[in-house]
Design a protein around this motif. Structure first.
Motif, PDB file in Angstrom:
ATOM      1  N   GLN A   1       0.858  -1.201   0.000  1.00  0.00           N
ATOM      2  CA  GLN A   1       0.000   0.000   0.000  1.00  0.00           C
ATOM      3  C   GLN A   1       0.891   1.248   0.000  1.00  0.00           C
ATOM      4  O   GLN A   1       0.722   2.165  -0.810  1.00  0.00           O
ATOM      5  CB  GLN A   1      -0.897  -0.026   1.261  1.00  0.00           C
ATOM      6  CG  GLN A   1      -1.714   1.248   1.478  1.00  0.00           C
ATOM      7  CD  GLN A   1      -2.982   1.295   0.617  1.00  0.00           C
ATOM      8  OE1 GLN A   1      -3.550   0.249   0.272  1.00  0.00           O
ATOM      9  NE2 GLN A   1      -3.418   2.494   0.243  1.00  0.00           N
ATOM     10  N   HIS A   2       1.872   1.213   0.871  1.00  0.00           N
ATOM     11  CA  HIS A   2       2.811   2.321   1.022  1.00  0.00           C
ATOM     12  C   HIS A   2       3.572   2.564  -0.294  1.00  0.00           C
ATOM     13  O   HIS A   2       3.705   3.684  -0.773  1.00  0.00           O
ATOM     14  CB  HIS A   2       3.775   1.962   2.158  1.00  0.00           C
ATOM     15  CG  HIS A   2       4.750   3.033   2.479  1.00  0.00           C
ATOM     16  ND1 HIS A   2       4.392   4.193   3.113  1.00  0.00           N
ATOM     17  CD2 HIS A   2       6.079   3.128   2.230  1.00  0.00           C
ATOM     18  CE1 HIS A   2       5.458   4.955   3.250  1.00  0.00           C
ATOM     19  NE2 HIS A   2       6.498   4.338   2.719  1.00  0.00           N
ATOM     20  N   SER A   3       4.067   1.455  -0.858  1.00  0.00           N
ATOM     21  CA  SER A   3       4.850   1.529  -2.087  1.00  0.00           C
ATOM     22  C   SER A   3       4.008   2.031  -3.273  1.00  0.00           C
ATOM     23  O   SER A   3       4.450   2.870  -4.055  1.00  0.00           O
ATOM     24  CB  SER A   3       5.457   0.147  -2.334  1.00  0.00           C
ATOM     25  OG  SER A   3       5.659  -0.083  -3.679  1.00  0.00           O
ATOM     26  N   PHE A   4       2.764   1.533  -3.388  1.00  0.00           N
ATOM     27  CA  PHE A   4       1.883   1.989  -4.482  1.00  0.00           C
ATOM     28  C   PHE A   4       1.517   3.465  -4.319  1.00  0.00           C
ATOM     29  O   PHE A   4       1.416   4.204  -5.293  1.00  0.00           O
ATOM     30  CB  PHE A   4       0.594   1.147  -4.533  1.00  0.00           C
ATOM     31  CG  PHE A   4       0.793  -0.250  -5.063  1.00  0.00           C
ATOM     32  CD1 PHE A   4       1.685  -0.517  -6.098  1.00  0.00           C
ATOM     33  CD2 PHE A   4       0.070  -1.316  -4.531  1.00  0.00           C
ATOM     34  CE1 PHE A   4       1.853  -1.815  -6.581  1.00  0.00           C
ATOM     35  CE2 PHE A   4       0.229  -2.608  -5.006  1.00  0.00           C
ATOM     36  CZ  PHE A   4       1.121  -2.868  -6.031  1.00  0.00           C
ATOM     37  N   GLU A   5       1.315   3.891  -3.067  1.00  0.00           N
ATOM     38  CA  GLU A   5       0.975   5.299  -2.824  1.00  0.00           C
ATOM     39  C   GLU A   5       2.085   6.216  -3.322  1.00  0.00           C
ATOM     40  O   GLU A   5       1.856   7.298  -3.818  1.00  0.00           O
ATOM     41  CB  GLU A   5       0.743   5.542  -1.325  1.00  0.00           C
ATOM     42  CG  GLU A   5      -0.660   5.180  -0.886  1.00  0.00           C
ATOM     43  CD  GLU A   5      -0.808   5.155   0.631  1.00  0.00           C
ATOM     44  OE1 GLU A   5       0.125   5.560   1.335  1.00  0.00           O
ATOM     45  OE2 GLU A   5      -1.882   4.703   1.084  1.00  0.00           O
TER      46      GLU A   5
END
Lengths: 393, 201
Positions: B172-176
């Motif tokens: 989630q963090h990486s996609f954000e």
């Protein structure tokens, strides 16, 4: 405080460049170049560096522009790979003979043909006699650390020569690995400001750069250039010591791995040294006295120190990742044998050519070299002294 | 040549090795790099790297990962993987995907076919076999065929190198970060990961 990261070798070098924040970078931005100028140009475009980024139409122009900028008084750099370095050839000599401390980020890839894009050292080994300082790296951490140290070595008043920081194409350049970065301000403080003594934009002191040298002066100029290159050896050690102070990571002229008591030694350059360390640990666990010397500084070549480090080895393998087409040795083999001969040492030296055009080097391949060395020691029969490793039948 | 070693040293045997088989353009290399990224977040040492052959769309592509609690020094391709991921099942005709694969490991195949049918193609491989229909999941969650996101979730699930919860949080963090300008894409990718974690079998 170090920053724990994971980066490709290309990203690692581009980040070192960002932290150094040089004045001018000129580069040919597409193939055969690497992601390094691509990543750095985005730093420049985003205002993360003050660097003037000059995309040029060829590598010959890339180095020419860096030479012009450096002569003007700007800290300059360029980056290339493979045939890109070959196209810089003429200008490599000009940069060195004019004593311009330009840094070049090289990703080692083969020269065609056959057409191939993968790793070997034929590009930088071909340029080894151009007067540049050459430093090689085993992994992403080393290429980052070496690049941070580059200008301190090149710009030293007793040196003032261009420097090439090399890493293995794809094997480290495109591979993501763990790495510890320094803080931006630590790098900035370590590298310091560039304050050239003589430069073209100095209106109070006119000078000419790159003039014609008649026969009465040319030879003296070359000899003075050699002296500067020789000085680089001591400077490399001093800079490494200071770097260890901020990073905790130690570097020398070369790295010795389980070498002191080794009967069987390998001399190797680049990423395969890491693979060799795993092979050595396994063979040591089996009671075999094997070790390795990994080259860091190739130009100037620290021959006396290397001969001293190899004094206990009975059989030595010199590993060349390029073919010199002289039918008796590769460039590393020639240097090591020369150093041993001058030191009055006469161990058996087998010179292997390996890893051309990206041919993979596994732990077992390295182990097979040690098996050869041990066999030679037992039978006292060296056989062919110039060999190819993992050649298909 | 193997016989030259009587034992493997600790520095080598604690490494988990993974091999990806795909075709140029499908993102096997990207998946390997993403996998290295996400496992890095758990504090491990990682390697993620491609093997470059002829660069063209559709050509067989291989990529690799190593994961360890210790510094990884070896820089070779991987010949005895613990896990193999086949992103494109048409590769069975041209690539020996189970070559060197550990019996204690597993293979994950992107396919809509039954597992029994896939096992027949694996030349008697004795380890675990998993399948996932990455095309169905990708089309359902992203509206386009990007098999690398589901295959990434599949290897996390099968290898157990990190908890599913940590994995989803990190992704989630990486996609954000990656898709800051396209929030819809983040949602689709996260859905693909969650569906895969449920559906890999």
């Amino acid at each position: 405080m170090s920053i724990r990261e994971r980066l490709s070798g290309n990203e690692a070098v581009a980040n070192a460049m960002r932290q150094i924040n040089p004045d001018v970078m000129s580069a040919f931005p597409i193939t055969p170049s690497t992601e390094i100028p691509f990543i750095f140009s985005s730093f420049a475009a985003n205002g993360e560096v003050d660097t003037e980024f000059i995309p040029v139409e060829s590598e010959h122009s890339a180095l020419s522009a860096a030479i012009g900028a450096q002569a003007a008084g700007a800290r300059s750099l360029t980056a290339t790979s493979s045939c890109g370095l070959a196209l810089m050839w003429e200008m490599l000599y000009v940069a060195a003979s004019n004593r311009l401390p330009i840094a070049l980020a090289l990703v080692n890839r083969t020269l065609s043909g056959p057409i191939n894009i993968n790793c070997d050292h034929s590009d930088s080994m071909g340029a080894r006699d151009s007067g540049w300082i050459q430093i090689y790296s085993e992994n992403n951490q080393e290429v980052y650390d070496n690049f941070v140290q580059a200008y301190r070595i090149a710009e030293h008043p007793s040196v003032r020569l261009p420097i090439m920081i090399c890493q293995d194409g794809f094997i480290t350049s495109a591979a993501v690995e763990n790495i510890e970065l320094l803080e931006d301000k630590e790098v900035k403080e370590f590298v310091g400001e560039y304050c050239p003594e003589n430069y073209l934009l100095n209106s109070r002191q006119s000078q000419s750069i790159g003039p014609y040298a008649v026969s009465a002066y040319c030879m003296e100029a070359k000899r003075a250039q050699l002296e500067a290159l020789k000085n680089a050896k001591q400077v490399v050690l001093e800079v490494a010591e200071e770097f260890a102070g901020i990073s905790g990571r130690s570097y020398g002229l070369f790295e010795e791995y389980r070498l002191a008591d080794a009967d069987y030694a390998m001399v190797i350059i680049g990423s395969a040294a890491g693979t060799a360390k795993d092979a050595i640990d396994q063979l040591r666990a089996d009671g075999q006295k094997v070790g390795m010397l990994k080259i860091r500084l190739f130009r100037p070549f620290p021959g006396e120190e290397i001969a001293a480090a190899l004094k206990n080895a009975r059989v030595i393998a010199c590993m060349d990742r390029t073919e010199s087409f002289n039918s008796q040795c590769g460039p590393l083999g020639a240097e090591v044998k020369n150093a041993l001969y001058n030191a009055g040492q006469a161990p058996v030296v087998i010179n292997y050519v390996y890893g051309l055009g990206g041919r993979d080097v596994a732990v077992e391949n390295i182990a097979s070299v040690y098996a050869d060395l041990i066999g030679i020691d037992k039978t006292k029969d060296a056989g062919e002294k110039y060999r190819y490793l993992s050649l298909r039948d | 040549m193997k016989a030259f070693f009587n034992q493997r040293s600790d520095s080598v045997k604690d490494i988990i090795q993974i091999r990806w088989h795909g075709r140029g353009g499908q993102g096997a290399k990207t998946a390997a790099l993403l996998f290295a990224d996400v496992v890095f977040s758990t504090g491990k040492y990682v390697q993620g790297f491609p093997e470059y052959g002829p660069e063209r769309m559709g050509a067989p592509v291989t990529a690799y990962n190593r994961i360890s609690d210790n510094v990884i020094r070896v820089h070779s391709n991987i010949y005895e993987p613990d896990y193999v991921i086949v992103v494109d099942e048409t590769l069975f005709d041209s690539v020996d995907v189970t070559k060197g694969l550990s019996k204690e490991g597993a293979i994950i195949v992107n396919t809509a076919r039954d597992k029994a049918e896939i096992i027949k193609l694996l030349k008697g491989y004795e380890g675990r076999v998993y399948t996932i229909d990455a095309r169905k999941i990708s089309l359902e969650s992203l509206g386009r065929y990007h098999p690398n996101t589901p295959m990434l979730a599949a290897i996390v699930k099968v290898s157990g190198v990190m908890s599913e919860e940590t994995f989803l949080k990190e992704m989630q963090h990486s996609f954000e970060h990656k898709f800051a300008a396209k929030p819809a894409v983040i949602k689709g990718n996260m859905k693909a990961l969650r569906l895969t974690l449920q559906e890999v079998k």
